[in-house]
Design a protein around this motif. Sequence first.
Motif, PDB file in Angstrom:
ATOM      1  N   GLN A 199      36.332 -74.146  18.472  1.00 12.31           N
ATOM      2  CA  GLN A 199      36.498 -75.664  19.025  1.00 12.31           C
ATOM      3  C   GLN A 199      36.510 -76.180  20.477  1.00 12.31           C
ATOM      4  N   ARG A 254      22.649 -84.638   2.800  1.00 15.55           N
ATOM      5  CA  ARG A 254      24.018 -83.416   3.199  1.00 15.55           C
ATOM      6  C   ARG A 254      24.260 -82.434   1.720  1.00 15.55           C
ATOM      7  N   HIS A 261      34.546 -89.709  17.992  1.00 18.12           N
ATOM      8  CA  HIS A 261      33.662 -89.127  18.323  1.00 18.12           C
ATOM      9  C   HIS A 261      31.994 -90.006  17.914  1.00 18.12           C
ATOM     10  N   TYR A 314      24.241 -75.109   4.891  1.00 13.94           N
ATOM     11  CA  TYR A 314      24.286 -75.911   6.178  1.00 13.94           C
ATOM     12  C   TYR A 314      24.534 -76.756   6.571  1.00 13.94           C
ATOM     13  N   ALA A 315      24.781 -77.833   5.543  1.00 10.56           N
ATOM     14  CA  ALA A 315      25.555 -79.089   5.654  1.00 10.56           C
ATOM     15  C   ALA A 315      26.290 -79.471   7.284  1.00 10.56           C
ATOM     16  N   ASP A 316      27.549 -78.815   7.278  1.00 11.99           N
ATOM     17  CA  ASP A 316      27.998 -78.133   8.687  1.00 11.99           C
ATOM     18  C   ASP A 316      28.559 -77.191   9.444  1.00 11.99           C
ATOM     19  N   MET A 317      26.784 -76.550   9.700  1.00 13.61           N
ATOM     20  CA  MET A 317      27.134 -75.365  10.302  1.00 13.61           C
ATOM     21  C   MET A 317      27.187 -76.134  11.924  1.00 13.61           C
ATOM     22  N   GLU A 318      27.257 -75.448  12.757  1.00 15.74           N
ATOM     23  CA  GLU A 318      28.123 -75.326  13.776  1.00 15.74           C
ATOM     24  C   GLU A 318      26.386 -75.477  14.894  1.00 15.74           C
ATOM     25  N   GLN A 346      21.156 -80.176   2.120  1.00 14.22           N
ATOM     26  CA  GLN A 346      21.597 -79.312   2.971  1.00 14.22           C
ATOM     27  C   GLN A 346      22.181 -77.875   2.725  1.00 14.22           C
TER      28      GLN A 346
END
Length: 152
Positions: free
Chosen positions: A130, A21, A151, A27-31, A24
């Motif tokens: 979302q 993480r 999820h 970019y770790a939380d990029m959609e 990254q």
Amino acid sequence: PLSSAFERESRHLNMTKPSKRAAQGVYADMELTGVISTLESHWIVLDAELSEIRKDFNSLRVLSRKYGDYWSRSMAQLKKLRAQKENLLKEIKFQMELFNLHIQQGRDMCAKLSTMASVIKSAPSQQQTQLAIEVVSPILANSQNPLTVSHP
């Protein structure tokens, strides 16, 4: 004991090795759409760079024929750089093919699920950032136990 030695070693490894993480970064939380757009942007830039590298290599080859082998070191560097860029393009292409494969499998699963007894009350909107979908299941509608959603 053995378990405490293992714990010490595992803590040491966690401290010395950066997490995936952290590697990254931004970019770790990029959609998913952001990842795809970023890869496509890099593809365009790499493709343009490769075009320039090929032109420069051909120019150096012409100069070598004309004036002698003075540019062999530069030509070797351009060959190496071209190979690196081509490998990056191959990696991007492979990743995009995986995205396409998986999205198609996801669509197939949605189609399969929609033919079953479940009914989707509201279709997902393309404008929403979302995704919110309400699914009504005849099996769960009459259940006495509330459903906890997790999820994957």
